[in-house]
Design a protein around this motif. Sequence first.
Motif, PDB file in Angstrom:
ATOM      1  N   THR A 178      27.211  60.422  14.768  1.00 49.98           N
ATOM      2  CA  THR A 178      26.459  59.225  14.404  1.00 49.98           C
ATOM      3  C   THR A 178      27.430  58.066  14.221  1.00 49.98           C
ATOM      4  OG1 THR A 178      24.831  60.584  13.229  1.00 49.98           O
ATOM      5  CG2 THR A 178      24.822  58.219  12.768  1.00 49.98           C
ATOM      6  N   LEU A 179      27.142  56.947  14.885  1.00 48.69           N
ATOM      7  CA  LEU A 179      27.962  55.746  14.725  1.00 48.69           C
ATOM      8  C   LEU A 179      27.555  55.086  13.409  1.00 48.69           C
ATOM      9  CD1 LEU A 179      30.024  53.755  15.968  1.00 48.69           C
ATOM     10  CD2 LEU A 179      28.087  52.569  17.025  1.00 48.69           C
ATOM     11  N   THR A 180      28.455  55.101  12.423  1.00 47.46           N
ATOM     12  CA  THR A 180      28.115  54.590  11.094  1.00 47.46           C
ATOM     13  C   THR A 180      28.406  53.103  10.938  1.00 47.46           C
ATOM     14  OG1 THR A 180      30.297  55.250  10.244  1.00 47.46           O
ATOM     15  CG2 THR A 180      28.492  56.841  10.029  1.00 47.46           C
ATOM     16  N   ARG A 181      29.332  52.582  11.739  1.00 50.96           N
ATOM     17  CA  ARG A 181      29.614  51.140  11.711  1.00 50.96           C
ATOM     18  C   ARG A 181      30.414  50.773  12.962  1.00 50.96           C
ATOM     19  NH1 ARG A 181      33.186  53.466   8.140  1.00 50.96           N
ATOM     20  NH2 ARG A 181      35.414  53.092   8.512  1.00 50.96           N
ATOM     21  N   VAL A 182      30.434  49.491  13.269  1.00 51.75           N
ATOM     22  CA  VAL A 182      31.237  49.012  14.397  1.00 51.75           C
ATOM     23  C   VAL A 182      32.675  48.867  13.913  1.00 51.75           C
ATOM     24  CG1 VAL A 182      31.596  47.169  16.062  1.00 51.75           C
ATOM     25  CG2 VAL A 182      29.269  47.790  15.392  1.00 51.75           C
ATOM     26  N   PRO A 183      33.631  49.539  14.541  1.00 51.50           N
ATOM     27  CA  PRO A 183      35.004  49.518  14.033  1.00 51.50           C
ATOM     28  C   PRO A 183      35.763  48.246  14.397  1.00 51.50           C
ATOM     29  CG  PRO A 183      34.907  50.802  16.044  1.00 51.50           C
ATOM     30  CD  PRO A 183      33.487  50.398  15.729  1.00 51.50           C
ATOM     31  N   GLY A 184      36.774  47.961  13.604  1.00 46.83           N
ATOM     32  CA  GLY A 184      37.723  46.905  13.918  1.00 46.83           C
ATOM     33  C   GLY A 184      38.972  47.519  14.525  1.00 46.83           C
ATOM     34  N   LEU A 185      39.874  46.686  14.988  1.00 48.45           N
ATOM     35  CA  LEU A 185      41.084  47.167  15.656  1.00 48.45           C
ATOM     36  C   LEU A 185      41.876  48.142  14.794  1.00 48.45           C
ATOM     37  CD1 LEU A 185      43.205  47.057  17.948  1.00 48.45           C
ATOM     38  CD2 LEU A 185      44.126  44.998  16.857  1.00 48.45           C
ATOM     39  N   SER A 186      42.014  47.844  13.506  1.00 51.94           N
ATOM     40  CA  SER A 186      42.843  48.680  12.624  1.00 51.94           C
ATOM     41  C   SER A 186      42.261  50.075  12.407  1.00 51.94           C
ATOM     42  CB  SER A 186      43.032  47.996  11.269  1.00 51.94           C
ATOM     43  OG  SER A 186      41.779  47.806  10.627  1.00 51.94           O
ATOM     44  N   GLU A 187      40.966  50.253  12.684  1.00 47.39           N
ATOM     45  CA  GLU A 187      40.323  51.547  12.467  1.00 47.39           C
ATOM     46  C   GLU A 187      40.360  52.459  13.682  1.00 47.39           C
ATOM     47  OE1 GLU A 187      36.603  51.261   9.759  1.00 47.39           O
ATOM     48  OE2 GLU A 187      36.537  49.497  11.054  1.00 47.39           O
ATOM     49  N   VAL A 188      40.615  51.884  14.860  1.00 50.35           N
ATOM     50  CA  VAL A 188      40.563  52.667  16.102  1.00 50.35           C
ATOM     51  C   VAL A 188      41.896  53.396  16.291  1.00 50.35           C
ATOM     52  CG1 VAL A 188      40.201  52.589  18.588  1.00 50.35           C
ATOM     53  CG2 VAL A 188      38.966  51.004  17.104  1.00 50.35           C
ATOM     54  N   PRO A 189      41.869  54.707  16.489  1.00 46.62           N
ATOM     55  CA  PRO A 189      43.114  55.491  16.573  1.00 46.62           C
ATOM     56  C   PRO A 189      43.792  55.436  17.946  1.00 46.62           C
ATOM     57  CG  PRO A 189      41.227  56.954  16.760  1.00 46.62           C
ATOM     58  CD  PRO A 189      40.665  55.578  16.504  1.00 46.62           C
ATOM     59  N   TYR A 190      44.252  54.247  18.325  1.00 47.40           N
ATOM     60  CA  TYR A 190      44.999  54.136  19.581  1.00 47.40           C
ATOM     61  C   TYR A 190      46.385  54.758  19.398  1.00 47.40           C
ATOM     62  CZ  TYR A 190      41.582  50.594  21.092  1.00 47.40           C
ATOM     63  OH  TYR A 190      40.434  49.934  21.446  1.00 47.40           O
ATOM     64  N   PRO A 191      46.864  55.556  20.356  1.00 51.78           N
ATOM     65  CA  PRO A 191      48.206  56.140  20.243  1.00 51.78           C
ATOM     66  C   PRO A 191      49.318  55.099  20.385  1.00 51.78           C
ATOM     67  CG  PRO A 191      46.835  57.359  21.802  1.00 51.78           C
ATOM     68  CD  PRO A 191      46.130  56.078  21.514  1.00 51.78           C
ATOM     69  N   VAL A 192      49.009  53.958  21.021  1.00 55.52           N
ATOM     70  CA  VAL A 192      49.982  52.882  21.188  1.00 55.52           C
ATOM     71  C   VAL A 192      49.361  51.586  20.662  1.00 55.52           C
ATOM     72  CG1 VAL A 192      51.076  53.954  23.194  1.00 55.52           C
ATOM     73  CG2 VAL A 192      49.177  52.361  23.535  1.00 55.52           C
ATOM     74  N   MET A 193      50.189  50.579  20.477  1.00 53.66           N
ATOM     75  CA  MET A 193      49.674  49.312  19.958  1.00 53.66           C
ATOM     76  C   MET A 193      48.880  48.568  21.029  1.00 53.66           C
ATOM     77  SD  MET A 193      51.692  46.191  18.042  1.00 53.66           S
ATOM     78  CE  MET A 193      52.526  45.568  19.504  1.00 53.66           C
ATOM     79  N   MET A 194      47.649  48.238  20.711  1.00 51.80           N
ATOM     80  CA  MET A 194      46.818  47.422  21.591  1.00 51.80           C
ATOM     81  C   MET A 194      46.782  45.998  21.035  1.00 51.80           C
ATOM     82  SD  MET A 194      45.765  49.248  24.125  1.00 51.80           S
ATOM     83  CE  MET A 194      45.495  50.960  24.625  1.00 51.80           C
ATOM     84  N   GLU A 195      46.739  45.015  21.931  1.00 48.53           N
ATOM     85  CA  GLU A 195      46.788  43.611  21.519  1.00 48.53           C
ATOM     86  C   GLU A 195      45.618  42.844  22.148  1.00 48.53           C
ATOM     87  OE1 GLU A 195      51.470  42.720  21.280  1.00 48.53           O
ATOM     88  OE2 GLU A 195      50.816  43.684  23.131  1.00 48.53           O
ATOM     89  N   PRO A 196      44.406  43.048  21.618  1.00 47.47           N
ATOM     90  CA  PRO A 196      43.242  42.382  22.198  1.00 47.47           C
ATOM     91  C   PRO A 196      43.319  40.862  22.130  1.00 47.47           C
ATOM     92  CG  PRO A 196      42.680  43.398  20.101  1.00 47.47           C
ATOM     93  CD  PRO A 196      44.039  43.902  20.473  1.00 47.47           C
ATOM     94  N   ASN A 197      44.099  40.337  21.165  1.00 48.22           N
ATOM     95  CA  ASN A 197      44.272  38.881  21.088  1.00 48.22           C
ATOM     96  C   ASN A 197      44.937  38.340  22.353  1.00 48.22           C
ATOM     97  OD1 ASN A 197      46.563  40.412  19.972  1.00 48.22           O
ATOM     98  ND2 ASN A 197      47.512  38.419  19.641  1.00 48.22           N
ATOM     99  N   LEU A 198      45.851  39.130  22.944  1.00 47.04           N
ATOM    100  CA  LEU A 198      46.504  38.712  24.193  1.00 47.04           C
ATOM    101  C   LEU A 198      45.537  38.810  25.375  1.00 47.04           C
ATOM    102  CD1 LEU A 198      50.058  40.321  23.861  1.00 47.04           C
ATOM    103  CD2 LEU A 198      49.344  37.975  23.349  1.00 47.04           C
TER     104      LEU A 198
END
Length: 205
Positions: A178-198
Amino acid sequence: MSKRIQAKHKLDRRMGENIWGRPKSPVNRREYGPGQHGQRRKGKPSDFGIQLRAKQKLKGYYGNITEKQFRKIYDEALRLRGDSSENLIGLLERRLDAIVYRAKFVPTVFAARQFVSHGHVKVNGRRVNIPSYRCKVGDVIEVKQSSKQLAVVIESTASTERDVPDYLDVDHNKLTATLTRVPGLSEVPYPVMMEPNLVIEFYSR
């Protein structure tokens, strides 16, 4: 099997990072890029090059998203209220194939796309076979009853390679999420750093 099963390893090497955090990634053995010029010293990348790399890495992480699809998600992120880069991540994480992957029903994002396309997944009791289907908060995603004994599902749910993020409420006994909330960048378990601002800067040029 996903049509990009070989190209995903090329993406890892081109980025020089193990973007899915997989133990079989070629970057674990060779951190330089592919091809005969892969070991050459690279010059300092331009701002455009840095932004392009960030876009390719984020888009590539989610599997077979086309440039047209990704641009459409960007356009929607701009229309939503709030931080556009956070909106972009939230929209990507609400894709059905992304949730199936995060819930550990399958081992890879590529397998998730195939799993959904082949009709193994239900959303709120109805079969959905569109990987890009956008789930809403409160939606219940479940593996179809006849698919619960598939080896890929049993092996993936038992794996300790990844953890289920906090914004999903997952029951591996019933194979529901069940999707309990829409996550933000800091909550998503990316193995590497993602930079959506770029990524936002890249498309805003």
